[in-house]
Motif scaffolding. Structure first.
Motif, PDB file in Angstrom:
ATOM      1  N   GLY A   7     -20.367  -2.456 -10.196  1.00 17.48           N
ATOM      2  CA  GLY A   7     -21.564  -2.914  -9.495  1.00 17.48           C
ATOM      3  C   GLY A   7     -21.213  -3.481  -8.138  1.00 17.48           C
ATOM      4  O   GLY A   7     -21.713  -4.525  -7.728  1.00 17.48           O
ATOM      5  N   CYS A   8     -20.362  -2.773  -7.410  1.00 18.85           N
ATOM      6  CA  CYS A   8     -19.720  -3.322  -6.207  1.00 18.85           C
ATOM      7  C   CYS A   8     -20.665  -3.535  -5.037  1.00 18.85           C
ATOM      8  O   CYS A   8     -20.393  -4.358  -4.165  1.00 18.85           O
ATOM      9  CB  CYS A   8     -18.558  -2.426  -5.781  1.00 18.85           C
ATOM     10  SG  CYS A   8     -19.051  -0.737  -5.329  1.00 18.85           S
ATOM     11  N   THR A  19     -10.692   0.987  -7.936  1.00 19.30           N
ATOM     12  CA  THR A  19     -11.728   1.969  -8.247  1.00 19.30           C
ATOM     13  C   THR A  19     -13.058   1.224  -8.199  1.00 19.30           C
ATOM     14  O   THR A  19     -13.207   0.170  -8.828  1.00 19.30           O
ATOM     15  CB  THR A  19     -11.522   2.583  -9.639  1.00 19.30           C
ATOM     16  OG1 THR A  19     -10.248   3.239  -9.675  1.00 19.30           O
ATOM     17  CG2 THR A  19     -12.624   3.580  -9.958  1.00 19.30           C
ATOM     18  N   ASN A  20     -14.033   1.759  -7.457  1.00 18.91           N
ATOM     19  CA  ASN A  20     -15.297   1.068  -7.232  1.00 18.91           C
ATOM     20  C   ASN A  20     -16.460   1.874  -7.795  1.00 18.91           C
ATOM     21  O   ASN A  20     -16.573   3.082  -7.539  1.00 18.91           O
ATOM     22  CB  ASN A  20     -15.509   0.846  -5.732  1.00 18.91           C
ATOM     23  CG  ASN A  20     -14.368   0.060  -5.097  1.00 18.91           C
ATOM     24  OD1 ASN A  20     -14.137  -1.092  -5.430  1.00 18.91           O
ATOM     25  ND2 ASN A  20     -13.634   0.700  -4.188  1.00 18.91           N
ATOM     26  N   LEU A  21     -17.333   1.210  -8.550  1.00 19.09           N
ATOM     27  CA  LEU A  21     -18.505   1.852  -9.148  1.00 19.09           C
ATOM     28  C   LEU A  21     -19.765   1.083  -8.790  1.00 19.09           C
ATOM     29  O   LEU A  21     -19.751  -0.148  -8.707  1.00 19.09           O
ATOM     30  CB  LEU A  21     -18.401   1.878 -10.682  1.00 19.09           C
ATOM     31  CG  LEU A  21     -17.773   3.094 -11.367  1.00 19.09           C
ATOM     32  CD1 LEU A  21     -16.267   3.104 -11.134  1.00 19.09           C
ATOM     33  CD2 LEU A  21     -18.082   3.066 -12.863  1.00 19.09           C
ATOM     34  N   THR A  26     -22.424   3.476  -2.636  1.00 17.77           N
ATOM     35  CA  THR A  26     -22.746   2.619  -1.495  1.00 17.77           C
ATOM     36  C   THR A  26     -21.717   2.721  -0.374  1.00 17.77           C
ATOM     37  O   THR A  26     -21.775   1.963   0.590  1.00 17.77           O
ATOM     38  CB  THR A  26     -22.829   1.160  -1.966  1.00 17.77           C
ATOM     39  OG1 THR A  26     -21.613   0.811  -2.652  1.00 17.77           O
ATOM     40  CG2 THR A  26     -24.014   0.952  -2.898  1.00 17.77           C
ATOM     41  N   GLY A  27     -20.809   3.653  -0.496  1.00 19.59           N
ATOM     42  CA  GLY A  27     -19.801   3.829   0.543  1.00 19.59           C
ATOM     43  C   GLY A  27     -18.801   4.882   0.137  1.00 19.59           C
ATOM     44  O   GLY A  27     -18.832   5.401  -0.986  1.00 19.59           O
ATOM     45  N   GLU A  28     -17.905   5.187   1.046  1.00 14.09           N
ATOM     46  CA  GLU A  28     -16.908   6.229   0.795  1.00 14.09           C
ATOM     47  C   GLU A  28     -16.034   5.851  -0.399  1.00 14.09           C
ATOM     48  O   GLU A  28     -15.456   4.770  -0.452  1.00 14.09           O
ATOM     49  CB  GLU A  28     -16.032   6.420   2.034  1.00 14.09           C
ATOM     50  CG  GLU A  28     -15.029   7.559   1.897  1.00 14.09           C
ATOM     51  CD  GLU A  28     -14.208   7.772   3.154  1.00 14.09           C
ATOM     52  OE1 GLU A  28     -13.265   8.577   3.113  1.00 14.09           O
ATOM     53  OE2 GLU A  28     -14.507   7.105   4.168  1.00 14.09           O
ATOM     54  N   GLY A  29     -15.983   6.752  -1.375  1.00 15.09           N
ATOM     55  CA  GLY A  29     -15.152   6.534  -2.539  1.00 15.09           C
ATOM     56  C   GLY A  29     -15.812   5.746  -3.656  1.00 15.09           C
ATOM     57  O   GLY A  29     -15.224   5.581  -4.725  1.00 15.09           O
ATOM     58  N   VAL A  30     -17.033   5.236  -3.444  1.00 11.73           N
ATOM     59  CA  VAL A  30     -17.734   4.495  -4.493  1.00 11.73           C
ATOM     60  C   VAL A  30     -18.376   5.490  -5.459  1.00 11.73           C
ATOM     61  O   VAL A  30     -19.162   6.342  -5.055  1.00 11.73           O
ATOM     62  CB  VAL A  30     -18.811   3.560  -3.904  1.00 11.73           C
ATOM     63  CG1 VAL A  30     -19.598   2.880  -5.028  1.00 11.73           C
ATOM     64  CG2 VAL A  30     -18.166   2.515  -3.000  1.00 11.73           C
ATOM     65  N   ILE A  31     -18.037   5.371  -6.724  1.00 17.59           N
ATOM     66  CA  ILE A  31     -18.521   6.293  -7.753  1.00 17.59           C
ATOM     67  C   ILE A  31     -19.901   5.856  -8.227  1.00 17.59           C
ATOM     68  O   ILE A  31     -20.110   4.691  -8.568  1.00 17.59           O
ATOM     69  CB  ILE A  31     -17.549   6.333  -8.948  1.00 17.59           C
ATOM     70  CG1 ILE A  31     -16.156   6.804  -8.495  1.00 17.59           C
ATOM     71  CG2 ILE A  31     -18.081   7.224 -10.066  1.00 17.59           C
ATOM     72  CD1 ILE A  31     -15.071   6.604  -9.543  1.00 17.59           C
ATOM     73  N   HIS A  51     -16.453  -8.023 -11.723  1.00 14.06           N
ATOM     74  CA  HIS A  51     -17.844  -7.772 -11.322  1.00 14.06           C
ATOM     75  C   HIS A  51     -18.475  -9.077 -10.854  1.00 14.06           C
ATOM     76  O   HIS A  51     -18.243 -10.144 -11.422  1.00 14.06           O
ATOM     77  CB  HIS A  51     -18.676  -7.123 -12.436  1.00 14.06           C
ATOM     78  CG  HIS A  51     -18.484  -7.664 -13.803  1.00 14.06           C
ATOM     79  ND1 HIS A  51     -19.220  -8.714 -14.314  1.00 14.06           N
ATOM     80  CD2 HIS A  51     -17.639  -7.286 -14.801  1.00 14.06           C
ATOM     81  CE1 HIS A  51     -18.854  -8.944 -15.563  1.00 14.06           C
ATOM     82  NE2 HIS A  51     -17.887  -8.109 -15.887  1.00 14.06           N
ATOM     83  N   SER A  52     -19.247  -8.983  -9.784  1.00 14.77           N
ATOM     84  CA  SER A  52     -19.876 -10.141  -9.161  1.00 14.77           C
ATOM     85  C   SER A  52     -21.381  -9.985  -9.170  1.00 14.77           C
ATOM     86  O   SER A  52     -21.922  -9.015  -8.625  1.00 14.77           O
ATOM     87  CB  SER A  52     -19.375 -10.299  -7.715  1.00 14.77           C
ATOM     88  OG  SER A  52     -20.075 -11.331  -7.050  1.00 14.77           O
ATOM     89  N   HIS A  53     -22.081 -10.932  -9.794  1.00 10.11           N
ATOM     90  CA  HIS A  53     -23.547 -10.963  -9.847  1.00 10.11           C
ATOM     91  C   HIS A  53     -24.096  -9.627 -10.354  1.00 10.11           C
ATOM     92  O   HIS A  53     -25.009  -9.037  -9.780  1.00 10.11           O
ATOM     93  CB  HIS A  53     -24.118 -11.349  -8.485  1.00 10.11           C
ATOM     94  CG  HIS A  53     -23.879 -12.804  -8.181  1.00 10.11           C
ATOM     95  ND1 HIS A  53     -24.899 -13.715  -8.028  1.00 10.11           N
ATOM     96  CD2 HIS A  53     -22.720 -13.515  -8.038  1.00 10.11           C
ATOM     97  CE1 HIS A  53     -24.374 -14.918  -7.793  1.00 10.11           C
ATOM     98  NE2 HIS A  53     -23.057 -14.813  -7.795  1.00 10.11           N
ATOM     99  N   VAL A  54     -23.496  -9.193 -11.440  1.00  8.45           N
ATOM    100  CA  VAL A  54     -23.894  -7.960 -12.131  1.00  8.45           C
ATOM    101  C   VAL A  54     -24.384  -8.280 -13.544  1.00  8.45           C
ATOM    102  O   VAL A  54     -25.429  -7.804 -13.975  1.00  8.45           O
ATOM    103  CB  VAL A  54     -22.714  -6.963 -12.197  1.00  8.45           C
ATOM    104  CG1 VAL A  54     -23.042  -5.765 -13.087  1.00  8.45           C
ATOM    105  CG2 VAL A  54     -22.325  -6.503 -10.803  1.00  8.45           C
ATOM    106  N   LEU A  55     -23.642  -9.123 -14.260  1.00  7.79           N
ATOM    107  CA  LEU A  55     -23.903  -9.372 -15.677  1.00  7.79           C
ATOM    108  C   LEU A  55     -25.336  -9.854 -15.922  1.00  7.79           C
ATOM    109  O   LEU A  55     -25.967  -9.471 -16.912  1.00  7.79           O
ATOM    110  CB  LEU A  55     -22.898 -10.408 -16.198  1.00  7.79           C
ATOM    111  CG  LEU A  55     -22.998 -10.795 -17.676  1.00  7.79           C
ATOM    112  CD1 LEU A  55     -22.801  -9.580 -18.582  1.00  7.79           C
ATOM    113  CD2 LEU A  55     -21.980 -11.888 -18.000  1.00  7.79           C
TER     114      LEU A  55
END
Length: 273
Positions: A7-8, A19-21, A26-31, A51-55
């Protein structure tokens, strides 16, 4: 080393270890991936899951499933790092502001502080449109308690406020939007008198399923209990720059240039047994 940021949003590191999801890229390489469907990696893949402010955007039950997925994809002795809105601090600030307000009812700045902390507690849970009442507060011509607000929400809040101040003012708003014309037409068609309400209900339902609203809140007691029940150990409260990960502050995810990105956060870490 392999690190995972879930939830980057716009805040991610492009260093190779990461690895960013997110729900959308939301950007290059974000899955792009819906985390309600689980974490799309094999067991024992990562040394760190963050994860930040996702849960808080998951229901209580889905949040538990999500944390179990984090445990699954971590290697033995891997680190989980979580940043969430801190219910304890919000509640304490609310009670303090309430007491001061009762003693000094004419103090408009205290009233503004009270209004803001009420928004922190409830707005992102009850809102039916993007930004909710928090956006209205930040988009006032003058915020008399800026220092209090930005102490709570940090650099992101300042950026939102600056965007508003720098946006050109629309001095000639359209008196009749396409939406208003559509509803006017509906009112003239007798069989569809209830369609406006149906459209509104559909829009609200769609918004509330898009992930912006908060579904649950946590504090150091409840989150510690959940992490232990899953199997995590060595649970510890952190600040924005300290971590079991020795190079954490170099990634500028929770802080940058000594400034905490989300000061209202509870930062907590644990180790997978």
């Amino acid at each position: 080393m392999k690190y995972l940021n879930l939830g980057c949003g716009q805040h991610f590191s492009q260093e190779k270890v990461w690895t960013n999801l997110d729900f959308v890229s939301t950007g290059e390489g974000v899955i792009a991936h819906n985390l309600l469907a689980g974490i799309p990696f094999p067991d024992h893949t990562f040394n760190l899951v963050y994860h930040s402010h996702v849960l808080e955007h998951f229901t209580k039950l889905d949040g538990l499933k999500f944390l179990k997925e984090c445990y699954r994809v971590l290697k033995k002795d891997g680190i989980i790092r979580i940043a969430i809105p801190d219910l304890e601090r919000i509640a304490k600030t609310y009670l303090q502001t309430l007491e001061i307000g009762v003693e000094d009812e004419e103090n408009q700045k205290i009233r503004a502080n009270y209004d803001w902390i009420m928004l922190e507690m409830y707005d992102q849970t009850v809102r039916n449109h993007g930004g909710g009442e928090m956006a209205k507060f930040l988009f006032q011509e003058t915020i008399i308690n800026e220092e209090f607000v930005f102490e709570r929400i940090g650099e992101e809040g300042k950026a939102i406020r600056q965007y508003f101040l720098e946006s050109p003012k629309n001095t000639t708003p359209r008196k009749r939007t396409l939406k208003s014309l559509f509803y006017s037409a509906l009112r003239r068609i007798n069989p569809f008198k209830k369609s406006r309400q149906a459209v509104i209900e559909s829009q609200i339902g769609k918004f509330r399923l898009q992930g912006e609203v908060h579904q649950w809140m946590y504090d150091r007691y409840s989150l510690n209990y959940i992490l232990k029940s899953i199997g995590f150990d060595k649970i510890i409260i952190r600040d924005a720059s300290n971590s079991y990960c020795t190079e954490w502050d170099t990634y500028n995810l929770d802080q940058k240039n000594g400034q905490t990105r989300k000061p209202d956060s509870l930062f907590i870490e644990a180790i997978k047994n």
